[in-house]
Design a protein around this motif. Structure first.
Motif, PDB file in Angstrom:
ATOM      1  N   ARG A  24      -6.086  -6.428   2.701  1.00  9.48           N
ATOM      2  CA  ARG A  24      -6.785  -5.798   1.426  1.00  9.48           C
ATOM      3  C   ARG A  24      -6.193  -5.386   0.466  1.00  9.48           C
ATOM      4  O   ARG A  24      -5.114  -5.124   0.506  1.00  9.48           O
ATOM      5  CB  ARG A  24      -7.539  -4.262   2.167  1.00  9.48           C
ATOM      6  N   ILE A  25      -6.797  -5.576  -0.781  1.00 10.08           N
ATOM      7  CA  ILE A  25      -6.309  -5.262  -2.249  1.00 10.08           C
ATOM      8  C   ILE A  25      -6.202  -3.889  -2.379  1.00 10.08           C
ATOM      9  O   ILE A  25      -7.034  -3.083  -2.289  1.00 10.08           O
ATOM     10  CB  ILE A  25      -6.768  -6.256  -3.289  1.00 10.08           C
ATOM     11  N   ALA A  43      -5.661  -1.287  -5.549  1.00  8.35           N
ATOM     12  CA  ALA A  43      -5.340  -0.856  -7.016  1.00  8.35           C
ATOM     13  C   ALA A  43      -5.078   0.419  -7.155  1.00  8.35           C
ATOM     14  O   ALA A  43      -4.080   0.940  -6.730  1.00  8.35           O
ATOM     15  CB  ALA A  43      -6.549  -1.496  -7.690  1.00  8.35           C
ATOM     16  N   THR A  59      -9.629   1.980 -11.371  1.00  6.99           N
ATOM     17  CA  THR A  59      -9.732   0.560 -12.314  1.00  6.99           C
ATOM     18  C   THR A  59     -10.995   0.036 -12.503  1.00  6.99           C
ATOM     19  O   THR A  59     -11.899   0.347 -11.842  1.00  6.99           O
ATOM     20  CB  THR A  59      -8.640  -0.252 -11.967  1.00  6.99           C
ATOM     21  N   TYR A  70      -9.701   3.990 -16.252  1.00  7.06           N
ATOM     22  CA  TYR A  70     -11.155   4.612 -17.013  1.00  7.06           C
ATOM     23  C   TYR A  70     -10.342   5.499 -18.237  1.00  7.06           C
ATOM     24  O   TYR A  70     -11.040   5.424 -19.325  1.00  7.06           O
ATOM     25  CB  TYR A  70     -11.896   5.586 -16.319  1.00  7.06           C
ATOM     26  N   THR A 109      -8.829   4.828  -5.574  1.00  7.06           N
ATOM     27  CA  THR A 109      -9.592   6.022  -5.598  1.00  7.06           C
ATOM     28  C   THR A 109     -10.753   5.530  -4.503  1.00  7.06           C
ATOM     29  O   THR A 109     -11.637   6.593  -4.182  1.00  7.06           O
ATOM     30  CB  THR A 109     -10.257   6.174  -6.846  1.00  7.06           C
ATOM     31  N   ASP A 110     -11.026   4.462  -4.224  1.00 11.23           N
ATOM     32  CA  ASP A 110     -11.982   4.073  -3.149  1.00 11.23           C
ATOM     33  C   ASP A 110     -11.384   3.787  -2.007  1.00 11.23           C
ATOM     34  O   ASP A 110     -11.553   4.600  -0.745  1.00 11.23           O
ATOM     35  CB  ASP A 110     -12.685   2.880  -3.493  1.00 11.23           C
ATOM     36  N   LEU A 111     -10.304   2.995  -1.820  1.00  6.60           N
ATOM     37  CA  LEU A 111      -9.539   2.602  -0.689  1.00  6.60           C
ATOM     38  C   LEU A 111      -8.818   3.807   0.214  1.00  6.60           C
ATOM     39  O   LEU A 111      -9.101   3.951   1.345  1.00  6.60           O
ATOM     40  CB  LEU A 111      -8.440   1.502  -1.068  1.00  6.60           C
ATOM     41  N   ASP A 128     -20.542   2.843 -11.643  1.00  8.07           N
ATOM     42  CA  ASP A 128     -21.478   3.451 -12.811  1.00  8.07           C
ATOM     43  C   ASP A 128     -20.711   2.382 -14.051  1.00  8.07           C
ATOM     44  O   ASP A 128     -21.515   2.344 -15.077  1.00  8.07           O
ATOM     45  CB  ASP A 128     -20.850   4.592 -13.310  1.00  8.07           C
TER      46      ASP A 128
HETATM   47  C1  LIG Z   1     -13.676  12.103  -6.578  1.00 13.75           C
HETATM   48  C2  LIG Z   1     -14.145  10.420  -6.794  1.00 13.75           C
HETATM   49  C3  LIG Z   1     -15.000  10.469  -7.598  1.00 13.75           C
HETATM   50  C4  LIG Z   1     -15.816   8.979  -7.983  1.00 13.75           C
HETATM   51  N1  LIG Z   1     -16.847   9.140  -8.918  1.00 13.75           N
HETATM   52  C5  LIG Z   1     -17.278   8.011  -9.204  1.00 13.75           C
HETATM   53  C6  LIG Z   1     -18.528   7.633 -10.170  1.00 13.75           C
HETATM   54  O1  LIG Z   1     -18.932   8.725 -10.547  1.00 13.75           O
HETATM   55  N2  LIG Z   1     -18.891   6.594 -10.280  1.00 13.75           N
HETATM   56  C7  LIG Z   1     -17.998   5.301  -9.897  1.00 13.75           C
HETATM   57  O2  LIG Z   1     -18.701   4.345 -10.239  1.00 13.75           O
HETATM   58  N3  LIG Z   1     -17.309   5.658  -9.038  1.00 13.75           N
HETATM   59  C8  LIG Z   1     -16.515   6.688  -8.679  1.00 13.75           C
HETATM   60  N4  LIG Z   1     -15.551   6.686  -7.592  1.00 13.75           N
HETATM   61  C9  LIG Z   1     -15.136   5.492  -7.014  1.00 13.75           C
HETATM   62  C10 LIG Z   1     -13.860   4.933  -7.986  1.00 13.75           C
HETATM   63  O3  LIG Z   1     -13.122   5.526  -8.477  1.00 13.75           O
HETATM   64  C11 LIG Z   1     -14.162   3.596  -8.673  1.00 13.75           C
HETATM   65  O4  LIG Z   1     -15.072   2.842  -7.974  1.00 13.75           O
HETATM   66  C12 LIG Z   1     -13.034   2.948  -8.947  1.00 13.75           C
HETATM   67  O5  LIG Z   1     -13.441   2.005  -9.978  1.00 13.75           O
HETATM   68  C13 LIG Z   1     -12.180   2.021  -8.030  1.00 13.75           C
HETATM   69  O6  LIG Z   1     -10.922   1.504  -8.585  1.00 13.75           O
HETATM   70  P1  LIG Z   1      -9.566   1.529  -8.001  1.00 13.75           P
HETATM   71  O7  LIG Z   1      -8.615   0.922  -8.798  1.00 13.75           O
HETATM   72  O8  LIG Z   1      -9.418   3.093  -7.406  1.00 13.75           O
HETATM   73  O9  LIG Z   1      -9.753   0.755  -6.420  1.00 13.75           O
HETATM   74  P2  LIG Z   1      -9.173   0.563  -5.008  1.00 13.75           P
HETATM   75  O10 LIG Z   1      -9.567   1.890  -4.376  1.00 13.75           O
HETATM   76  O11 LIG Z   1      -7.901   0.463  -5.244  1.00 13.75           O
HETATM   77  O12 LIG Z   1      -9.844  -0.443  -4.520  1.00 13.75           O
HETATM   78  C14 LIG Z   1     -11.533  -0.689  -4.381  1.00 13.75           C
HETATM   79  C15 LIG Z   1     -11.816  -1.634  -3.543  1.00 13.75           C
HETATM   80  O13 LIG Z   1     -11.771  -2.912  -4.550  1.00 13.75           O
HETATM   81  C16 LIG Z   1     -10.805  -4.082  -4.145  1.00 13.75           C
HETATM   82  N5  LIG Z   1      -9.948  -4.469  -5.325  1.00 13.75           N
HETATM   83  C17 LIG Z   1      -9.566  -3.342  -6.260  1.00 13.75           C
HETATM   84  N6  LIG Z   1      -8.971  -4.157  -7.045  1.00 13.75           N
HETATM   85  C18 LIG Z   1      -9.097  -5.553  -7.063  1.00 13.75           C
HETATM   86  C19 LIG Z   1      -8.687  -6.805  -7.719  1.00 13.75           C
HETATM   87  N7  LIG Z   1      -8.175  -6.566  -8.727  1.00 13.75           N
HETATM   88  N8  LIG Z   1      -9.330  -8.026  -7.135  1.00 13.75           N
HETATM   89  C20 LIG Z   1      -9.786  -7.945  -6.029  1.00 13.75           C
HETATM   90  N9  LIG Z   1     -10.241  -6.742  -5.176  1.00 13.75           N
HETATM   91  C21 LIG Z   1      -9.835  -5.601  -5.767  1.00 13.75           C
HETATM   92  C22 LIG Z   1     -10.432  -3.279  -3.315  1.00 13.75           C
HETATM   93  O14 LIG Z   1      -9.527  -4.199  -2.173  1.00 13.75           O
HETATM   94  C23 LIG Z   1     -11.065  -2.309  -2.640  1.00 13.75           C
HETATM   95  O15 LIG Z   1     -12.042  -2.926  -1.476  1.00 13.75           O
HETATM   96  C24 LIG Z   1     -15.091   8.234  -7.519  1.00 13.75           C
HETATM   97  C25 LIG Z   1     -13.950   8.224  -6.433  1.00 13.75           C
HETATM   98  C26 LIG Z   1     -13.644   9.525  -6.179  1.00 13.75           C
HETATM   99  C27 LIG Z   1     -12.569   9.535  -5.063  1.00 13.75           C
END
Ligand SMILES: Cc1cc2nc3c(=O)[nH]c(=O)nc-3n(C[C@H](O)[C@H](O)[C@H](O)COP(=O)(O)OP(=O)(O)OC[C@H]3O[C@@H](n4cnc5c(N)ncnc54)[C@H](O)[C@@H]3O)c2cc1C
Ligand code: FES
Ligand code: FES
Lengths: 283, 184
Positions: free
Chosen positions: A28-29, A31, A110, A77, A34-36, A123
């Motif tokens: 699993r990737i 990044a 991201t 963001y 914040t989701d994983l 969003d």
């Molecule tokens: C408290 C809180 C509040 C939040 N509020 C919101 C909100 O209001 N609106 C909203 O939209 N989201 C919200 N989120 C969710 C989150 O912040 C977003 O979805 C964020 O953009 C995920 O990016 P990340 O880099 O943290 O992903 P990660 O957690 O690192 O990855 C998320 C998923 O995407 C995959 N992935 C990530 N990057 C890649 C890549 N480059 N290529 C292939 N696969 C990939 C991963 O394998 C994983 O399955 C919230 C999260 C938290 C913890």
């Protein structure tokens, strides 16, 4: 439950693609996490192998190229909110980013993660959809571009293959004759998951006639959707209270939302209609 | 740790509840409050646990473990983040400031003083995260508006104070840091 997790931390993109190809389907990737990390901490999902791409600085660019903005998958963001080129050519992407989580999440989350995670409540997604963005996918086999509006095939399902990495999002720049808006309806301003989220873009010809319009909605279907019937109805129409009313009823009929813990089906229809009305009335 | 090529580490996913941590550990070296440290940790161990368990820095708190409450907020390379969402494998070479790093030479920092003066802490669980979020705001924006303060602490939940005194404390810190105009 304790599970063993193997973590790869590639230092370059080609290296990451090799690891991804080799561990295809198993890893699993990771990044911004914040989701994983939430899945992991709450034990919703515990991967056995992780490819940590956070170190790939080549995916952190915001580039202005002819008529597109190119955002690397790891652009956060906070970066989007601060970016002068985003403010100029896709301001509603910055607006959407300001509503995601709070500053702690904006500093880490991201754009690539929002797209790859594929939550229908993501969003940033209605913005990318309304702007007809493209997603860049890379693997050891090469790089390809997919229209964002053809990226998802179902609830959290996409055309991205197991050995592919999302490397960039290409967003066509907003033209001077275009107007765009982003609306999010949730329970509170910060940290709220959307009940309805809308990205909309229109190009107008004088006098107050809609040349083309792109209306995109999140949280009302298994994936982000375009309201294409409503778009077709509005195309070429001169704006009037009657036209706005027709569009409002059409979008309420067109979408098929569900009731869940965040909201009801009826509420989502009414809010979608109201948001479109608000946008059209502002033109 | 190899600076080029793929680095692989294996370990157990952990939070404080998982007492047994076995498996391959990785070396992570970084700075905490100005001090260089090196820890051996499972790669997906949360920084919150690395700080609290491996380094004895128990100022950062766990409220939710999901990024919602901000009690675990730290500064990572100058940016405020939730340490419950940051795995150790992403922290080699970073610079961390925790609440323990705010006071200098036994002197409370300005933001700590104004929290104290305004009574902005009650039970205190949210306070380390609030202080870090406030500090991050004032670093980036030394004279924030009330709205900007509200936005900056929107990711930090407080069950006790009703936020008013916290906002006042941040305003007071900003006012006290303001360079005095001639004659005032
Ligand atoms: C408290 C809180 C509040 C939040 N509020 C919101 C909100 O209001 N609106 C909203 O939209 N989201 C919200 N989120 C969710 C989150 O912040 C977003 O979805 C964020 O953009 C995920 O990016 P990340 O880099 O943290 O992903 P990660 O957690 O690192 O990855 C998320 C998923 O995407 C995959 N992935 C990530 N990057 C890649 C890549 N480059 N290529 C292939 N696969 C990939 C991963 O394998 C994983 O399955 C919230 C999260 C938290 C913890
Ligand atoms: S414990 Fe990290 S945000 Fe709540
Ligand atoms: S003082 Fe108790 S939670 Fe804020």
């Amino acid at each position: 439950m304790i599970s063993q997790i193997r973590v790869h931390s590639p230092r370059t993109l080609p290296n990451a693609l090799e690891v991804l190809q080799e561990r295809s389907g198993r890893a699993r990737i990771l990044a911004g996490g914040t989701d994983l990390m939430v899945y992991l901490n709450t034990r919703v999902y515990v991967p056995t192998e992780v490819i940590n791409i956070w170190g790939l600085d080549e995916l952190r660019h915001v580039r202005d190229e002819d008529d597109v903005l190119i955002l690397g998958a790891l652009v956060t963001y906070s970066q989007i909110i601060r970016s002068p080129v985003v403010a100029r050519f896709c301001p509603i992407l910055a607006e959407a980013s300001k509503t995601i989580g709070a500053v702690q999440v904006q500093n880490r989350g991201t754009l690539g993660g929002n797209v790859a995670n594929g939550s229908p409540a993501g969003d940033a997604l209605p913005v990318l959809s309304a702007f007809d963005a493209e997603v860049e996918l890379a693997s050891t086999r090469g790089t390809r571009r997919v229209a964002f509006n053809q990226f998802y095939t179902g609830y959290r399902q996409s055309v991205m293959e197991a050995d592919e990495l999302l490397t960039a999002i290409r967003v066509p720049k907003q033209r001077p004759d275009e107007r765009a808006a982003f609306y999010k309806v949730g329970t509170r301003r910060a940290q709220a998951i959307s009940k309805v989220v809308m990205g909309v873009k229109v190009s107008l010809v004088e006098p107050a006639t809609i040349e083309t319009i792109q209306i995109s909605l999140g949280s009302v279907a298994p994936t982000v959707i375009r309201a294409s019937e409503t778009e077709a109805l509005l195309q070429g129409k001169a704006l009037s209270p009657e036209v706005v009313d027709m569009a409002r009823s059409r979008i309420m009929d067109e979408i098929q939302p569900i009731s869940d813990i965040r909201s009801t089906e009826h509420y989502r229809r009414v809010v979608s209609g109201n948001l479109l009305e608000r946008f059209l009335s502002s033109l | 740790m190899a600076r080029s090529g793929n680095q692989v580490a294996t370990g157990y996913c952990t939070r404080s509840a998982d007492a047994d941590i076995i498996g391959t550990l990785m070396q992570v070296s970084f700075r905490v409050n100005g001090r260089k440290v090196e820890v051996e940790a499972p790669p997906m161990k949360r920084m919150l646990d690395v700080l609290r368990e491996d380094l004895g820095l128990t100022g950062s708190k766990e409220g939710c473990g999901e990024g919602e409450c901000g009690a675990c907020s730290i500064l990572l390379n100058g940016e405020v983040v939730d340490s419950c969402l940051i795995p150790a494998c992403q922290c080699d070479g970073v610079d961390v400031i925790t609440v323990e790093g705010l006071a200098q030479d036994g002197q409370l920092s300005l933001i700590q003083q104004t929290f104290w003066e305004e009574g902005a802490a009650q039970c205190g669980i949210c306070t380390p995260g609030m202080l870090i979020a406030a500090r991050s705001l004032l670093d980036l924006n030394p004279q924030p508006s009330r709205e900007e303060i509200r936005t900056a602490i929107a990711g930090n939940l407080c069950r006790c104070t009703g936020y008013t005194k916290i906002i006042k404390a941040v305003e007071l810190a900003a006012a006290m840091a303001k360079p005095h105009r001639a004659g005032s």
